[in-house]
Write a protein that holds these residues in place. Structure first.
Motif, PDB file in Angstrom:
ATOM      1  N   ASN A  74       0.625  -1.249  -0.111  1.00 11.84           N
ATOM      2  CA  ASN A  74      -0.154   0.212   0.102  1.00 11.84           C
ATOM      3  C   ASN A  74       1.275   1.148   0.349  1.00 11.84           C
ATOM      4  O   ASN A  74       0.173   2.491   0.059  1.00 11.84           O
ATOM      5  CB  ASN A  74      -1.495  -0.435   1.069  1.00 11.84           C
ATOM      6  CG  ASN A  74       0.409   0.108   2.921  1.00 11.84           C
ATOM      7  OD1 ASN A  74       1.079   0.298   3.012  1.00 11.84           O
ATOM      8  ND2 ASN A  74      -1.212   0.610   3.507  1.00 11.84           N
ATOM      9  N   TYR A  75       2.022   0.987   0.232  1.00 10.53           N
ATOM     10  CA  TYR A  75       2.304   2.342  -0.147  1.00 10.53           C
ATOM     11  C   TYR A  75       2.900   2.829  -1.619  1.00 10.53           C
ATOM     12  O   TYR A  75       2.478   4.822  -0.885  1.00 10.53           O
ATOM     13  CB  TYR A  75       4.686   1.915  -0.348  1.00 10.53           C
ATOM     14  CG  TYR A  75       5.394   3.352  -0.410  1.00 10.53           C
ATOM     15  CD1 TYR A  75       5.602   3.542   0.715  1.00 10.53           C
ATOM     16  CD2 TYR A  75       5.748   3.608  -1.620  1.00 10.53           C
ATOM     17  CE1 TYR A  75       6.445   4.750   0.509  1.00 10.53           C
ATOM     18  CE2 TYR A  75       6.878   4.907  -1.234  1.00 10.53           C
ATOM     19  CZ  TYR A  75       7.367   6.205   0.114  1.00 10.53           C
ATOM     20  OH  TYR A  75       7.089   6.557   0.183  1.00 10.53           O
ATOM     21  N   ARG A  76       1.971   3.074  -2.288  1.00 14.82           N
ATOM     22  CA  ARG A  76       2.353   3.775  -3.528  1.00 14.82           C
ATOM     23  C   ARG A  76       0.992   4.834  -3.130  1.00 14.82           C
ATOM     24  O   ARG A  76       0.442   5.582  -3.731  1.00 14.82           O
ATOM     25  CB  ARG A  76       1.877   2.885  -5.111  1.00 14.82           C
ATOM     26  CG  ARG A  76       0.246   2.084  -4.529  1.00 14.82           C
ATOM     27  CD  ARG A  76       0.597   1.101  -6.358  1.00 14.82           C
ATOM     28  NE  ARG A  76       2.371   0.738  -6.619  1.00 14.82           N
ATOM     29  CZ  ARG A  76       2.331  -0.698  -7.575  1.00 14.82           C
ATOM     30  NH1 ARG A  76       1.506   0.104  -8.576  1.00 14.82           N
ATOM     31  NH2 ARG A  76       3.653  -0.970  -7.854  1.00 14.82           N
ATOM     32  N   LEU A  82       0.450   8.594  -2.633  1.00 16.64           N
ATOM     33  CA  LEU A  82      -0.634   9.338  -3.931  1.00 16.64           C
ATOM     34  C   LEU A  82      -2.037   9.880  -3.399  1.00 16.64           C
ATOM     35  O   LEU A  82      -2.252  11.063  -2.789  1.00 16.64           O
ATOM     36  CB  LEU A  82      -1.482   8.209  -4.972  1.00 16.64           C
ATOM     37  CG  LEU A  82      -1.188   7.331  -5.973  1.00 16.64           C
ATOM     38  CD1 LEU A  82      -1.193   6.162  -6.781  1.00 16.64           C
ATOM     39  CD2 LEU A  82      -0.038   8.794  -7.062  1.00 16.64           C
ATOM     40  N   PHE A  83      -2.108   9.679  -1.884  1.00 18.63           N
ATOM     41  CA  PHE A  83      -2.883   9.650  -0.412  1.00 18.63           C
ATOM     42  C   PHE A  83      -1.866  11.810  -0.449  1.00 18.63           C
ATOM     43  O   PHE A  83      -2.739  12.350  -0.617  1.00 18.63           O
ATOM     44  CB  PHE A  83      -2.882   9.462  -0.018  1.00 18.63           C
ATOM     45  CG  PHE A  83      -4.055   9.676   1.312  1.00 18.63           C
ATOM     46  CD1 PHE A  83      -4.996  10.827   1.422  1.00 18.63           C
ATOM     47  CD2 PHE A  83      -2.526  10.095   2.441  1.00 18.63           C
ATOM     48  CE1 PHE A  83      -5.297  11.248   2.668  1.00 18.63           C
ATOM     49  CE2 PHE A  83      -3.643  10.388   3.547  1.00 18.63           C
ATOM     50  CZ  PHE A  83      -4.652  11.437   3.925  1.00 18.63           C
ATOM     51  N   THR A  84      -0.924  11.420   0.084  1.00 17.48           N
ATOM     52  CA  THR A  84      -0.520  12.619   0.311  1.00 17.48           C
ATOM     53  C   THR A  84      -0.482  13.709  -0.639  1.00 17.48           C
ATOM     54  O   THR A  84      -0.406  14.893  -0.526  1.00 17.48           O
ATOM     55  CB  THR A  84       1.153  12.180   1.020  1.00 17.48           C
ATOM     56  OG1 THR A  84       2.001  11.673  -0.132  1.00 17.48           O
ATOM     57  CG2 THR A  84       1.209  11.566   2.252  1.00 17.48           C
ATOM     58  N   TYR A 135      11.505  12.835  -2.432  1.00 12.49           N
ATOM     59  CA  TYR A 135      12.968  12.451  -2.354  1.00 12.49           C
ATOM     60  C   TYR A 135      13.478  10.527  -1.923  1.00 12.49           C
ATOM     61  O   TYR A 135      14.199  10.294  -2.712  1.00 12.49           O
ATOM     62  CB  TYR A 135      13.300  13.067  -0.558  1.00 12.49           C
ATOM     63  CG  TYR A 135      14.937  12.663  -0.574  1.00 12.49           C
ATOM     64  CD1 TYR A 135      15.908  13.040  -1.087  1.00 12.49           C
ATOM     65  CD2 TYR A 135      15.053  11.761   0.714  1.00 12.49           C
ATOM     66  CE1 TYR A 135      16.940  12.678  -0.609  1.00 12.49           C
ATOM     67  CE2 TYR A 135      16.354  11.896   1.067  1.00 12.49           C
ATOM     68  CZ  TYR A 135      17.447  11.910   0.674  1.00 12.49           C
ATOM     69  OH  TYR A 135      18.806  11.539   0.404  1.00 12.49           O
ATOM     70  N   LEU A 136      12.842  10.274  -0.948  1.00  9.11           N
ATOM     71  CA  LEU A 136      12.436   8.725  -0.787  1.00  9.11           C
ATOM     72  C   LEU A 136      13.218   8.073  -2.241  1.00  9.11           C
ATOM     73  O   LEU A 136      13.459   7.062  -2.393  1.00  9.11           O
ATOM     74  CB  LEU A 136      11.779   8.261   0.107  1.00  9.11           C
ATOM     75  CG  LEU A 136      12.063   8.395   2.197  1.00  9.11           C
ATOM     76  CD1 LEU A 136      11.099   8.103   2.718  1.00  9.11           C
ATOM     77  CD2 LEU A 136      13.601   8.344   2.195  1.00  9.11           C
ATOM     78  N   ILE A 137      11.365   8.198  -2.850  1.00  6.66           N
ATOM     79  CA  ILE A 137      11.342   7.530  -4.413  1.00  6.66           C
ATOM     80  C   ILE A 137      12.059   7.833  -5.443  1.00  6.66           C
ATOM     81  O   ILE A 137      12.129   7.110  -5.750  1.00  6.66           O
ATOM     82  CB  ILE A 137      10.245   7.618  -4.397  1.00  6.66           C
ATOM     83  CG1 ILE A 137       9.157   7.309  -3.716  1.00  6.66           C
ATOM     84  CG2 ILE A 137       9.403   7.208  -5.817  1.00  6.66           C
ATOM     85  CD1 ILE A 137       7.396   7.751  -4.151  1.00  6.66           C
ATOM     86  N   SER A 138      12.781   8.653  -4.941  1.00  8.31           N
ATOM     87  CA  SER A 138      14.015   9.028  -6.313  1.00  8.31           C
ATOM     88  C   SER A 138      15.110   8.467  -5.615  1.00  8.31           C
ATOM     89  O   SER A 138      15.876   7.742  -6.496  1.00  8.31           O
ATOM     90  CB  SER A 138      14.006  10.775  -5.993  1.00  8.31           C
ATOM     91  OG  SER A 138      14.904  11.257  -5.099  1.00  8.31           O
ATOM     92  N   LEU A 172       6.199   3.418  -8.038  1.00  6.28           N
ATOM     93  CA  LEU A 172       4.694   3.657  -8.552  1.00  6.28           C
ATOM     94  C   LEU A 172       4.298   2.233  -9.536  1.00  6.28           C
ATOM     95  O   LEU A 172       2.577   2.949  -9.543  1.00  6.28           O
ATOM     96  CB  LEU A 172       4.914   5.259  -8.922  1.00  6.28           C
ATOM     97  CG  LEU A 172       5.957   5.877  -7.359  1.00  6.28           C
ATOM     98  CD1 LEU A 172       5.231   7.914  -8.053  1.00  6.28           C
ATOM     99  CD2 LEU A 172       4.663   5.976  -5.544  1.00  6.28           C
ATOM    100  N   CYS A 173       5.141   2.364 -10.080  1.00  6.74           N
ATOM    101  CA  CYS A 173       4.045   1.833 -11.517  1.00  6.74           C
ATOM    102  C   CYS A 173       4.887   0.043 -11.906  1.00  6.74           C
ATOM    103  O   CYS A 173       4.529  -0.090 -13.075  1.00  6.74           O
ATOM    104  CB  CYS A 173       5.110   1.920 -12.976  1.00  6.74           C
ATOM    105  SG  CYS A 173       4.467   3.658 -12.988  1.00  6.74           S
ATOM    106  N   GLY A 174       5.058  -0.340 -10.514  1.00  8.41           N
ATOM    107  CA  GLY A 174       5.709  -1.702 -10.461  1.00  8.41           C
ATOM    108  C   GLY A 174       4.627  -2.996  -9.727  1.00  8.41           C
ATOM    109  O   GLY A 174       3.041  -2.213 -10.028  1.00  8.41           O
TER     110      GLY A 174
END
Length: 348
Positions: free
Chosen positions: A179-181, A185-187, A245-248, A284-286
């Motif tokens: 549920n991370y993605r 998207l919520f934030t 930043y973490l996702i990058s 995000l797209c996995g």
């Protein structure tokens, strides 16, 4: 009075360990501490209700009718992402069955040998190689498993969560692999909604102040919305920026806090592709990973009852109830090599 065992069928979510609550026959899974989640719902729904009731009618007439339409679409998306994050399994790992836990304990004792009295046994870890980087798998004394890479045990939910990011009280759930993605998207959408409402609240106040008409309506609710949005803006936008930043970097909050890939001792992040676009696409797209809990599966359980109440009636005397229980469990293969294949790693 003697007692007999009666077999009954129960859903597996009723017997799952940990500190989670389930609703809708196991379809909804949340943490037990949900007070802050209800506060989140109240703030979002309340602020948007005031905006639709007091600002949108005026702005739709004097500025553009698309303003409330876009706000409504953004609000629905925010609520969908919030509920998707809060009501889903974040990636909880099932605990080892008694037989599996005993086998793992025997393996550990055989590997460690006899430890002299007064000395601490060596740490229970296993090493796997990921992209030419050695990663340690730690043993969870509660779940009796070697946690997969990036997994951690949540002390609040009392479960091991795959790709554990953090436990978020605002959504009433852990944030992990599944549920991370949706959390991100919520934030992100909540930041856009807050900026949107904050901007048009100010526009509404300015237009009311400088309008040529003699009618002056009260803007007390608008000022209240401006204050709520102003104080919410800093935390929500800051949180979105931090997770961007973490996702990058393809990194989790847990890894960032612990400094797992800080670069010390030549330890680099083995999950990073050294490319911001590739890291973002992977997170995000996995693929969407299925839950491994089988919450709505059926198992059989023995319940002791008194012999008098369990005595068969005349209508059922020809069809006695069998007393043999057939137990079914979800067998999870905890062998590190098989998990390494699914994660794309090799044991070393």
């Amino acid at each position: 009075m003697s007692a007999v065992m009666i077999t009954r069928k129960v859903r597996k979510w009723e017997k799952l360990p940990g500190k989670n609550t389930f609703c809708c026959d196991g379809r909804v899974m949340m943490a037990r501490q949900k007070g802050v989640f209800y506060l989140t719902l109240f703030l979002i729904v309340g602020t948007c209700a005031l905006f639709f009731a007091f600002e949108c009618p005026y702005l739709a007439v004097h500025l553009s009718p698309t303003i409330p339409v876009f706000a409504a679409l953004l609000f629905l998306f925010v609520m969908a992402m919030l509920l998707r994050t809060s009501f889903s399994d974040p990636g909880v790992l099932p605990r080892a069955l008694p037989e599996e836990a005993t086998f793992i304990e025997m393996e550990i004792e055989a590997a460690n040998g006899n430890v002299p009295a007064g000395q601490r046994p060596p740490p229970r870890i296993r090493n796997v190689q990921i992209n030419n980087q050695i990663v340690k798998l730690k043993y969870c004394y509660t779940c009796k498993i070697f946690r997969p890479p990036r997994a951690s045990h949540c002390s609040i939910c009392d479960n091991c969560v795959d790709r554990f990011d953090h436990h978020c009280p605002w959504v009433g759930n852990c944030v992990g692999k599944r549920n991370y993605r949706y959390f991100y998207l919520f934030t992100l959408s909540l930041s856009l909604l807050t900026i949107y409402i904050f901007t048009f609240d100010i526009v509404h106040v300015v237009m009311r102040k400088y309008q040529l008409s003699n009618q002056r309506e009260q803007t007390g609710f608008t000022v209240l919305e401006v204050l709520v949005c102003f104080f919410t803006l800093w935390s929500v936008v800051g949180l979105t920026g931090f997770h961007t930043y973490l996702i990058s970097l393809n990194q989790t909050t847990n890894e960032d806090i612990k400094g797992s890939w800080s670069g010390k001792n030549r330890v680099q992040n083995p999950y990073s592709h050294k490319n911001i676009l590739k890291n973002c696409c992977e997170v995000l797209c996995g693929p969407t990973y299925p839950s491994v809990l089988d919450r709505r599966g059926v198992m059989q359980e023995d319940s002791p009852v008194s012999a008098a109440s369990a005595a068969p009636s005349s209508s059922s005397s020809t069809n006695p109830v069998p007393q043999t229980t057939v137990r079914t469990h979800t067998h999870i293969n905890l062998n590190i090599k098989s998990r390494a294949i699914t994660e794309g790693v090799g044991e070393k």
